[in-house]
Enzyme design. Structure first.
Site, PDB file in Angstrom:
ATOM      1  N   LEU A 169      63.750  36.949  58.190  1.00 18.77           N
ATOM      2  CA  LEU A 169      62.934  36.210  59.142  1.00 18.77           C
ATOM      3  C   LEU A 169      63.589  34.600  58.816  1.00 18.77           C
ATOM      4  O   LEU A 169      63.229  33.310  58.774  1.00 18.77           O
ATOM      5  CB  LEU A 169      61.838  36.045  59.798  1.00 18.77           C
ATOM      6  CG  LEU A 169      61.451  36.739  60.753  1.00 18.77           C
ATOM      7  CD1 LEU A 169      62.202  38.182  60.828  1.00 18.77           C
ATOM      8  CD2 LEU A 169      60.505  36.614  61.240  1.00 18.77           C
ATOM      9  N   GLU A 218      39.969  50.262  47.925  1.00 18.70           N
ATOM     10  CA  GLU A 218      39.661  51.570  47.471  1.00 18.70           C
ATOM     11  C   GLU A 218      40.437  52.070  46.544  1.00 18.70           C
ATOM     12  O   GLU A 218      41.445  52.906  46.673  1.00 18.70           O
ATOM     13  CB  GLU A 218      40.291  51.600  48.840  1.00 18.70           C
ATOM     14  CG  GLU A 218      39.087  51.052  49.579  1.00 18.70           C
ATOM     15  CD  GLU A 218      38.470  51.168  50.780  1.00 18.70           C
ATOM     16  OE1 GLU A 218      37.667  52.709  50.939  1.00 18.70           O
ATOM     17  OE2 GLU A 218      37.277  50.640  51.449  1.00 18.70           O
TER      18      GLU A 218
HETATM   19  C1  FAD Z   1      39.038  41.426  49.712  1.00 19.81           C
HETATM   20  C2  FAD Z   1      39.116  42.775  49.295  1.00 19.81           C
HETATM   21  C3  FAD Z   1      37.844  44.044  50.121  1.00 19.81           C
HETATM   22  C4  FAD Z   1      37.363  44.257  49.173  1.00 19.81           C
HETATM   23  N1  FAD Z   1      35.696  45.580  50.067  1.00 19.81           N
HETATM   24  C5  FAD Z   1      35.238  45.986  49.305  1.00 19.81           C
HETATM   25  C6  FAD Z   1      34.385  46.285  49.793  1.00 19.81           C
HETATM   26  O1  FAD Z   1      34.253  46.573  50.993  1.00 19.81           O
HETATM   27  N2  FAD Z   1      32.762  47.363  48.699  1.00 19.81           N
HETATM   28  C7  FAD Z   1      33.158  47.381  47.551  1.00 19.81           C
HETATM   29  O2  FAD Z   1      32.821  47.616  47.137  1.00 19.81           O
HETATM   30  N3  FAD Z   1      34.491  47.160  47.225  1.00 19.81           N
HETATM   31  C8  FAD Z   1      35.617  46.212  48.209  1.00 19.81           C
HETATM   32  N4  FAD Z   1      37.065  45.600  47.565  1.00 19.81           N
HETATM   33  C9  FAD Z   1      36.588  45.790  45.665  1.00 19.81           C
HETATM   34  C10 FAD Z   1      37.801  46.939  45.271  1.00 19.81           C
HETATM   35  O3  FAD Z   1      37.941  47.787  45.386  1.00 19.81           O
HETATM   36  C11 FAD Z   1      38.123  46.545  43.668  1.00 19.81           C
HETATM   37  O4  FAD Z   1      38.535  44.894  43.714  1.00 19.81           O
HETATM   38  C12 FAD Z   1      39.004  47.438  43.395  1.00 19.81           C
HETATM   39  O5  FAD Z   1      38.764  48.407  43.258  1.00 19.81           O
HETATM   40  C13 FAD Z   1      39.279  47.160  42.049  1.00 19.81           C
HETATM   41  O6  FAD Z   1      38.520  46.319  41.320  1.00 19.81           O
HETATM   42  P1  FAD Z   1      39.024  45.241  39.892  1.00 19.81           P
HETATM   43  O7  FAD Z   1      39.166  43.950  41.320  1.00 19.81           O
HETATM   44  O8  FAD Z   1      37.376  44.851  39.035  1.00 19.81           O
HETATM   45  O9  FAD Z   1      39.610  45.516  38.914  1.00 19.81           O
HETATM   46  P2  FAD Z   1      40.138  45.943  37.716  1.00 19.81           P
HETATM   47  O10 FAD Z   1      39.452  47.665  37.877  1.00 19.81           O
HETATM   48  O11 FAD Z   1      39.686  44.827  36.470  1.00 19.81           O
HETATM   49  O12 FAD Z   1      41.647  45.891  37.729  1.00 19.81           O
HETATM   50  C14 FAD Z   1      42.153  45.366  36.963  1.00 19.81           C
HETATM   51  C15 FAD Z   1      43.633  46.142  37.097  1.00 19.81           C
HETATM   52  O13 FAD Z   1      43.354  46.804  36.257  1.00 19.81           O
HETATM   53  C16 FAD Z   1      44.363  48.216  36.151  1.00 19.81           C
HETATM   54  N5  FAD Z   1      43.382  49.107  35.362  1.00 19.81           N
HETATM   55  C17 FAD Z   1      41.490  49.626  35.654  1.00 19.81           C
HETATM   56  N6  FAD Z   1      41.747  50.516  34.932  1.00 19.81           N
HETATM   57  C18 FAD Z   1      42.989  51.089  34.413  1.00 19.81           C
HETATM   58  C19 FAD Z   1      42.807  52.381  33.583  1.00 19.81           C
HETATM   59  N7  FAD Z   1      42.142  53.042  33.165  1.00 19.81           N
HETATM   60  N8  FAD Z   1      44.436  52.689  33.632  1.00 19.81           N
HETATM   61  C20 FAD Z   1      45.580  51.664  34.143  1.00 19.81           C
HETATM   62  N9  FAD Z   1      44.871  50.449  34.861  1.00 19.81           N
HETATM   63  C21 FAD Z   1      43.356  50.124  34.838  1.00 19.81           C
HETATM   64  C22 FAD Z   1      44.252  48.318  38.040  1.00 19.81           C
HETATM   65  O14 FAD Z   1      44.468  48.926  38.334  1.00 19.81           O
HETATM   66  C23 FAD Z   1      44.255  47.023  37.744  1.00 19.81           C
HETATM   67  O15 FAD Z   1      45.323  46.746  38.036  1.00 19.81           O
HETATM   68  C24 FAD Z   1      37.899  45.013  47.646  1.00 19.81           C
HETATM   69  C25 FAD Z   1      38.193  43.860  47.123  1.00 19.81           C
HETATM   70  C26 FAD Z   1      39.236  43.011  47.650  1.00 19.81           C
HETATM   71  C27 FAD Z   1      40.017  42.474  47.463  1.00 19.81           C
END
Ligand code: FAD
Length: 392
Positions: free
Chosen positions: A346, A371
């Site tokens: 676009l 998730e």
């Molecule tokens: C808009 C939004 C809505 C949400 N809604 C909900 C909700 O309703 N309820 C709820 O409970 N949660 C909710 N979440 C939370 C969401 O599930 C988490 O953000 C997600 O699980 C990732 O956790 P984190 O952000 O702490 O990232 P982290 O766990 O800190 O991860 C950071 C990075 O490290 C990587 N990583 C982590 N562990 C490993 C490993 N062992 N090996 C390799 N790489 C790894 C991950 O893939 C990621 O790229 C929401 C998030 C957002 C952004």
């Protein structure tokens, strides 16, 4: 925003795999999105507000508890109908689908599956009608991908539980009436507790300045010595498997929902490619643009087949968590790539709110993260096929 002229692609005649009921449910959701979501969603996203005016409509199309039995106010539908409803809602907006997913799979599902009869009677009908909106508290500031490390905890005080801790990134938190909260007991075992708005010490501050899922409200759940009545503990399942069971259901819905976002981007780009003239021709006549469209419809078709097959397995109870992970990961990745390509097709118009593509693109950044992140789902597949744990 432009009028919603959406026409759903069905390159492999997948409608032939659907029952009459599936098509009725899907078409009702599709019409509702066109009529009630498309005209207001861009403004809601720009203002970063969840459009509460659509809650009644979500309930009417069966988006709150599609597969929850009718005796509890649910729609009593099968898993493919649930998937199709999520697909249509996310065709409109991932944030709206998030609200419906949380309500159905992360709040109603655990109360239905892990709750007792009094809890089902008390909460499910109000959640199904949209009178109450729920949230799901698993993620914490220091525990995202590793929810088993959570520190939110409760103590048995004899006649009640005392809950302390904090949850972060919680969809629907700022306006939820109830929250299904996962917390550890004194033995470190994870349980689900139903926390109600108004309980002393429970607050839900909103998370501002998001560039993604702007039409969905996100916030924290803070528990400062909250007295939770003992009857609010979900009695029938504990341990990390309990919240993970909810996530299976929600991830299944996301695998379908992402197809909706991808279809909307593809359909918009296809129409634009026939209307936009450059160098004296519609841009759709250039091979580079056709390559993008041909790859998009191929990927959408593969994702549709994956979701449909997963729906059959989920309905007959054989889908594994790892199979659900694969579909969530593949389909969201497919959608985010299509959104990026479609936006380029676009040109400058692609970055404006005149079209839905940029909004989908930004939304999908959350969908690929929540998730279970894209990488975490890959590790789940890796563990499943090798039997070797690469998480730690
Ligand atoms: C808009 C939004 C809505 C949400 N809604 C909900 C909700 O309703 N309820 C709820 O409970 N949660 C909710 N979440 C939370 C969401 O599930 C988490 O953000 C997600 O699980 C990732 O956790 P984190 O952000 O702490 O990232 P982290 O766990 O800190 O991860 C950071 C990075 O490290 C990587 N990583 C982590 N562990 C490993 C490993 N062992 N090996 C390799 N790489 C790894 C991950 O893939 C990621 O790229 C929401 C998030 C957002 C952004």
């Amino acid at each position: 925003m432009k009028p919603d002229l959406f026409e759903a692609p069905d390159y492999y005649n997948l409608d032939e795999l659907l029952s009459e009921e599936h098509k009725l449910v899907r078409d009702a959701a599709r019409e509702w999105v066109k009529r009630d979501v498309s005209p207001i969603i861009e403004e809601a996203a720009q203002k970063a507000e969840f459009p509460k005016s659509i809650i009644g409509g979500l309930a009417e199309i069966g988006a709150f508890g599609p597969y929850i039995p009718e005796e509890y106010g649910g729609a009593g539908l099968d898993q493919i109908s649930y998937g199709l409803i999520m697909q249509e809602i996310e065709r409109g907006d991932s944030g709206v689908r998030s609200t419906a997913s949380v309500q159905s799979s992360l709040v109603m599902y655990p109360i239905w599956k892990y709750g007792n009869e009094e809890q089902r009677q008390k909460y499910l009908p109000k959640l199904a009608s949209g009178e109450w909106i729920g949230s799901f508290g698993l993620t914490e500031p220091d525990h995202g991908s590793n929810p088993g490390g959570m520190t939110t905890n409760f103590k048995d005080m004899g006649d009640h539980y005392l809950l302390n801790g904090a949850k972060m990134w919680i969809s629907n938190a700022p306006f939820c009436q109830i929250a299904v909260v996962w917390a550890k007991d004194e033995n470190g075992r994870i349980h689900g507790l139903i926390v109600e708005r108004g309980m002393e010490g429970f607050s839900t501050p909103e998370t501002h300045n998001k560039w993604s899922l702007r039409a969905s409200a996100t916030g924290e759940l803070i528990f400062d010595n909250v007295k939770v009545p003992k009857e609010n503990l979900l009695p029938n399942k504990s341990g990390l498997g309990a919240p993970l069971g909810c996530l299976d259901s929600a991830r299944f819905g996301i695998a379908w929902g992402a197809i909706g976002a991808a279809m909307d981007c593809y359909d918009t780009a296809l129409r634009y490619s026939k209307e936009r003239i450059q160098f004296g021709k519609p841009i759709g006549q250039f091979q580079l643009q056709q390559k993008k469209l041909a790859e998009m419809i191929t990927e959408i078709t593969k994702a549709q087949l994956l979701a449909w097959r997963l729906g059959v397995m989920r309905e007959n109870g054989t889908a594994t968590s790892a199979q659900i992970s694969m579909a969530k990961r593949n389909n969201v990745d497919m959608a985010i790539n299509i959104a990026r390509e479609a936006r380029q097709m676009l040109g400058g118009m692609g970055i404006t709110g005149e079209y839905s593509i940029m909004r989908h693109s930004m939304n999908l950044e959350s969908v690929i993260t929540y998730e279970g992140t894209h990488d975490i789902h890959l590790l789940i597949t890796g563990l499943d096929v090798t039997g070797l744990n690469a998480f730690k």
